[in-house]
Design a protein around this motif. Structure first.
Motif, short mmCIF file in Angstrom:
data_model
loop_
_atom_site.label_atom_id
_atom_site.label_comp_id
_atom_site.label_asym_id
_atom_site.label_seq_id
_atom_site.Cartn_x
_atom_site.Cartn_y
_atom_site.Cartn_z
N LYS A 25 0.86 -1.19 0.00
CA LYS A 25 0.00 0.00 0.00
C LYS A 25 0.90 1.24 0.00
O LYS A 25 1.86 1.31 0.76
CB LYS A 25 -0.83 -0.04 1.28
N TRP A 78 -8.67 -5.33 4.98
CA TRP A 78 -8.22 -5.34 3.58
C TRP A 78 -9.05 -6.31 2.75
O TRP A 78 -9.11 -6.19 1.54
CB TRP A 78 -6.73 -5.57 3.45
N THR A 98 2.60 -1.59 6.91
CA THR A 98 1.28 -0.98 6.69
C THR A 98 0.43 -1.69 5.64
O THR A 98 -0.62 -1.18 5.26
CB THR A 98 1.45 0.51 6.33
P1 NA7 Z 1 -2.21 -5.60 7.21
O1 NA7 Z 1 -2.81 -6.77 7.82
O2 NA7 Z 1 -3.00 -4.80 6.25
O3 NA7 Z 1 -1.71 -4.66 8.38
C1 NA7 Z 1 -1.31 -3.35 8.16
C2 NA7 Z 1 -1.22 -2.63 9.46
O4 NA7 Z 1 -0.78 -1.31 9.24
C3 NA7 Z 1 -2.56 -2.53 10.17
O5 NA7 Z 1 -2.36 -2.60 11.54
C4 NA7 Z 1 -3.01 -1.12 9.75
O6 NA7 Z 1 -3.94 -0.55 10.61
C5 NA7 Z 1 -1.72 -0.40 9.79
N1 NA7 Z 1 -1.74 0.81 8.99
C6 NA7 Z 1 -1.98 0.90 7.67
N2 NA7 Z 1 -1.92 2.18 7.28
C7 NA7 Z 1 -1.65 2.91 8.38
C8 NA7 Z 1 -1.50 4.28 8.61
N3 NA7 Z 1 -1.58 5.16 7.64
N4 NA7 Z 1 -1.26 4.68 9.87
C9 NA7 Z 1 -1.18 3.78 10.86
N5 NA7 Z 1 -1.31 2.46 10.70
C10 NA7 Z 1 -1.55 2.04 9.47
O7 NA7 Z 1 -0.87 -5.99 6.44
P2 NA7 Z 1 0.22 -7.07 6.83
O8 NA7 Z 1 1.36 -6.88 5.92
O9 NA7 Z 1 0.51 -7.03 8.27
O10 NA7 Z 1 -0.47 -8.43 6.55
C11 NA7 Z 1 -1.06 -8.70 5.29
C12 NA7 Z 1 -1.35 -10.15 5.15
O11 NA7 Z 1 -0.17 -10.84 4.80
C13 NA7 Z 1 -1.81 -10.86 6.37
O12 NA7 Z 1 -3.14 -10.70 6.67
C14 NA7 Z 1 -1.48 -12.30 6.04
O13 NA7 Z 1 -2.47 -12.81 5.21
C15 NA7 Z 1 -0.23 -12.18 5.29
P3 NA7 Z 1 -5.55 -0.72 10.31
O14 NA7 Z 1 -5.86 -2.11 10.70
O15 NA7 Z 1 -5.72 -0.47 8.83
O16 NA7 Z 1 -6.18 0.31 11.15
#
Ligand code: NA7
Length: 863
Positions: free
Chosen positions: A153, A498, A384
């Motif tokens: 992202k 997501w 993220t």
């Molecule tokens: P995820 O599960 O989409 O996690 C991303 C994390 O980053 C999540 O906690 C988000 O919080 C956080 N996030 C995203 N954008 C921001 C911003 N702008 N500010 C603060 N925090 C943010 O991705 P992963 O890579 O951990 O995992 C993806 C998949 O890969 C996983 O489910 C497995 O299938 C393997 P949010 O929850 O959006 O509030």
């Protein structure tokens, strides 16, 4: 060392594949096996896909590696031994490199090459692909094997570019690794990637600050050697185990439970939860209860038991609180598996910043500013997430027929047939695309299924001298609807996940994967192929053909009920005597969920023409008086009683805010035509006369019934009109019997396999009425005079043998000038709407019924 494919890029190939991870490698292997000329492109420097890029500390699979592996070659399986229950990224990457070497795949892979655009050339019936280097390649078939979580992202925080320290993205980790020792480090994001890397970074860094926007549910992975029971199963019957995986719900063999989180006693709930917690597997914790994915109460019980675990580990109560998810159902955002994640927050040099309390304002030159504090860091790790599922597909400028791009076509969300193809983009396949089980399943099992389906499809096309395949708009719309139907009965759409596209600003909010299960999905794909590629248009030198249609029209939960009923091998009711049939239907009713709580239930009797009639009254919990509904149960004039439609009556009572009086009537064969109709008329007259005493609003009486009860309700309205009373405000006819002609098309199409069969309907009629009486409007109200009848809500179900006579009644009422709301219950059967809390997809239809009834009430009475 990875080698780019040898020689010059050929100008023309049969198949071009994008991606050299699990999907692309196996696809190439199969294409070679078919003798097709194929080239694979990957931006990466070597094979591996996800496992090439995600090299952050702690990166592991979250499905046991024994299951997260190819099954297409038994010898490969024999030769490769996994060292851990959840292998780490280097081992999985080594496995994929071994696969590439073993089958000599690299010679057809162009590494360091991104496909930027693809245009369909209709005249040539070929795709023209363009690489980032400006090269072109033309191919007959174009396959995106680009993964679901491969496009990180774009950072959506102000000032990211300003920061002067070290920046790392988990999904693009440096190959040489990172040394965090003595550093002050920030991790932003607490999804799987964050949760996997945080404990390891904490082990190395001088200080670690974790920025959390949404807390996540996580379960201890209990990593270690591969589970001995599974290894033993694989050793004794590898083929059987893999076959079971292919036909399982999630791609890992698992016994499904029928224990409900709502009705099971607490000790059973705790025991099941504890077992799942100890197992350290996602499918175990996602399957503690049969209904946790669809029922909020059941789900909240699992969620609370996980929160208890978090509180037990994290010593600071405020931190434990901040780490405990509370605002989305468990499982609706992908849960994580961890090693010492929550324990990490007990370390003195680790701090949690709860962004819900103090949001990030901006990234600065030195660190991160929240609404309350300025932080300075040596390094920031962004965990993220990804532009999941659709991101990698629309990031290529794919232009199909009519010049429409994929991005344009999918601007409101993905639109596919089987998650494999999309209309307007012939010969373009997506492996584990949106609207296929993909991320909700063991990816490798789903990848193999897609690759095999595509390979078999290409083989068939060649064998039949065809070279163009494209889904039809009808088939595609049907699949999109089916996906939506599946998601709608679950709790998943409630989360900002997501899965819903909710993590990427501006992305349409649509549930992306197919949630009907790997087994159900595979069955659908197989059926499509077996039925002449139903829903696809096939063209080529041999001509053109198309067996158009929709592969799944039934509501998914109704389909599951039908599967269950079929698996029980029950004797048909029409083979029983009436007393046996009654005993059987009472026994089945005893085990159903009770339906919603009402304010009060009272039993009574009212005078009928041949003796007292028992009734059961359901009163809403709100203050009366209320509108009144006189209700007549279903059961083909033979079965049932005042309480046999209990869950439906409760639901009607609560949804419509009405007092429901469900009245029994005399049954056949003891009392044949017109006993049931006479009783119903007398009952309605008595209810109307006693409306106030029953707590009803006089003049606000609806006469309602389901099936044969709908028949006597409709007849009662006709009799009341002819007799000049009682005064009936509206009628509600649910899947009513309206006519004795059993020759309508719905009898032929829906007469078998949908619980109420044509044979059973015949048995009912035979018990109830002589041939000579059947055409009498007191048995077949469709044959009566219809003008001057009360406004009607008529509900018919798509897969009901009685559908057409119900439709005919609604049409005839309207033609006679009666106000009619005709609700067609799409994908439902005769019994769907009565199966409260079993067929969850019936709930929105019952809500519509309540709204329709309300709209028919005189103005002042409307709620
Ligand atoms: P995820 O599960 O989409 O996690 C991303 C994390 O980053 C999540 O906690 C988000 O919080 C956080 N996030 C995203 N954008 C921001 C911003 N702008 N500010 C603060 N925090 C943010 O991705 P992963 O890579 O951990 O995992 C993806 C998949 O890969 C996983 O489910 C497995 O299938 C393997 P949010 O929850 O959006 O509030």
């Amino acid at each position: 060392m990875a080698m780019a494919g040898s020689g010059v890029l050929p100008a023309e190939v049969d198949v071009a594949v994008v991606g050299a991870g699990f999907s692309g490698l196996y696809m190439l292997y199969r294409l070679r096996g078919l003798g097709l000329r194929a080239v694979v492109f990957d931006e990466a420097g070597d094979v591996g896909g996800t496992w090439y890029w995600n090299r952050y500390p702690g990166a592991r699979c979250d499905v046991p590696t024994t299951d997260y592996a190819y099954s297409f070659d038994a010898q490969l399986e024999e030769d490769w031994v996994w060292s851990e229950k959840y292998a780490a990224q280097p081992e999985i990457l080594a496995y994929l490199q071994h696969v590439a070497d073993r089958y000599d795949l690299r010679r057809d892979i162009r590494f360091g090459t991104r496909i930027t655009a693809a245009v369909w050339d209709e005249a040539a019936r070929r795709w023209r692909l363009r690489t980032g280097d400006g090269d072109e390649v033309s191919c007959r078939y174009y396959i995106m094997a680009s993964g679901c979580l491969s496009l990180p992202k774009a950072p959506d925080i102000d000032g990211v570019d300003r920061y002067r320290g070290e920046v790392y993205l988990t999904g693009r980790w440096p190959h040489g690794g990172v040394d965090f020792s003595r550093k002050n480090v920030a991790v932003v994001g607490t999804g799987s990637s964050g949760i996997q890397c945080i404990p390891l970074i904490a082990g190395e860094a001088a200080r670690l600050t974790v920025f959390q926007r949404t807390p996540n549910f996580s379960v201890p992975a209990r990593n270690g050697p591969p589970p001995p029971d599974r290894v033993a199963l694989l050793a004794t019957d590898r083929a059987g185990y893999r076959q079971a995986a292919r036909w399982s719900r999630g791609g890992v063999p698992r016994e499904l439970t029928d224990v409900s989180g709502v009705t099971a006693p607490e000790y059973v709930r705790r025991e099941r939860f504890e077992d799942a917690w100890q197992a350290g597997e996602l499918f175990a914790i996602l399957g503690v209860f049969s209904d946790q994915g669809v029922n909020a109460v059941s789900n909240s019980r699992v969620a609370e038991m996980i929160r208890e675990k978090i509180r037990a580990v994290v010593s600071d109560a405020d931190v434990a609180d901040a780490l405990s998810p509370t605002d989305y159902p468990f499982g609706t955002k992908r849960p994580c598996l961890d090693t010492s994640y929550f324990e990490t927050f007990n370390l003195p040099h680790v701090r949690l910043v709860d962004l819900r309390r103090t949001p990030i304002v901006a990234v600065t030159e030195a660190g991160i500013d929240t609404a309350e504090e300025s932080f300075e860091f040596d390094a920031i790790v962004f965990a993220t997430g990804f532009d999941a599922m659709t991101g990698p597909l629309v990031s290529v400028a794919v232009t199909g027929t009519d010049g429409v791009t994929l991005e344009d076509k999918w601007q409101h969300g993905p639109v596919t047939y089987l998650g494999l193809m999309t209309t307007g983009f012939p010969n373009f396949f997506t492996i584990t695309g949106p609207q296929s089980p993909s991320v909700l399943s063991n990816m490798v099992v789903s990848i193999e299924q897609h690759v095999d389906w595509i390979a078999d499809c290409l083989q068939r096309l060649r064998a039949e001298n065809l070279d163009r395949i494209e889904p039809t708009p009808l088939a595609e719309a049907g699949w999109v609807q089916h996906n939506q139907d599946c998601a709608d009965i679950t709790l998943y759409p409630r989360a900002n996940s997501w899965y819903m596209g909710a993590n990427v600003p501006g992305k349409p909010r649509v549930f992306l994967p197919y949630i009907g299960g790997v087994d159900a999905y595979r069955r659908a794909c197989d059926e499509v192929a077996e039925n002449g590629f139903m829903g696809f248009r096939l063209d080529g030198p041999a001509g053109s053909r198309c067996n158009d249609g929709v592969i799944r029209r039934l509501q998914p939960d109704m389909a599951m009920v039908l599967d269950l009923v079929a698996s029980l091998g029950l004797p048909p009711i029409e083979a029983m005597s009436a007393p046996d049939a009654r005993a059987f239907s009472e026994a089945t009713a005893a085990s159903r969920p009770p339906g919603p709580e009402v304010g009060e239930i009272a039993d009574g009797v009212l005078p009928g023409p041949a003796g007292d009639l028992a009734y059961r009254l359901y009163r809403p919990p709100t203050r009366g008086p209320h509108p009144l509904i006189a209700y007549f149960h279903g059961g083909g004039w033979v079965l049932g009683s005042q309480d046999s439609d209990d869950p439906l009556c409760r639901d009607l009572c609560v949804r419509t805010g009405s007092v429901v009086v469900s009245v029994n009537y005399r049954h056949a064969p003891e009392d044949r035509f017109p006993a049931a109709a006479d009783d119903a008329f007398a009952a309605v007259a008595w209810i109307a006369a006693n409306a106030a005493a029953l707590g009803g609003i006089p003049g606000q009486l609806t006469v309602a019934g389901w099936s044969a009860g709908g028949n006597v309700a409709a007849i009662t309205c006709q009799l009341a009109r002819d007799a000049g009373g009682p005064d009936i405000a509206s009628q509600l006819l649910l899947a009513p019997v309206t006519d004795c002609d059993l020759g309508r098309p719905s009898y032929a199409s829906n007469g078998e396999g949908f619980i109420l069969t044509a044979g059973l309907m015949r048995w009912f009629w035979d018990h109830y009425a002589d041939e000579a009486d059947r055409a009498n409007p007191k048995a077949s109200p469709l044959r009566g005079t219809l003008d001057g009848l009360p406004p009607a809500v008529v509900v018919t179900a798509e897969f009901d043998p009685l559908r057409d006579e119900g439709d005919a009644y609604a049409g005839a009422l309207a033609a006679a000038g009666v106000p009619v709301r005709h609700i067609r219950a799409r994908g439902h059967t005769h019994t769907s709407l009565t199966m409260v809390d079993v067929v969850i997809s019936g709930a929105p239809v019952r809500a519509e019924i309540a709204e329709a009834l309300d709209s028919l009430r005189p103005e002042p009475a409307r709620s």
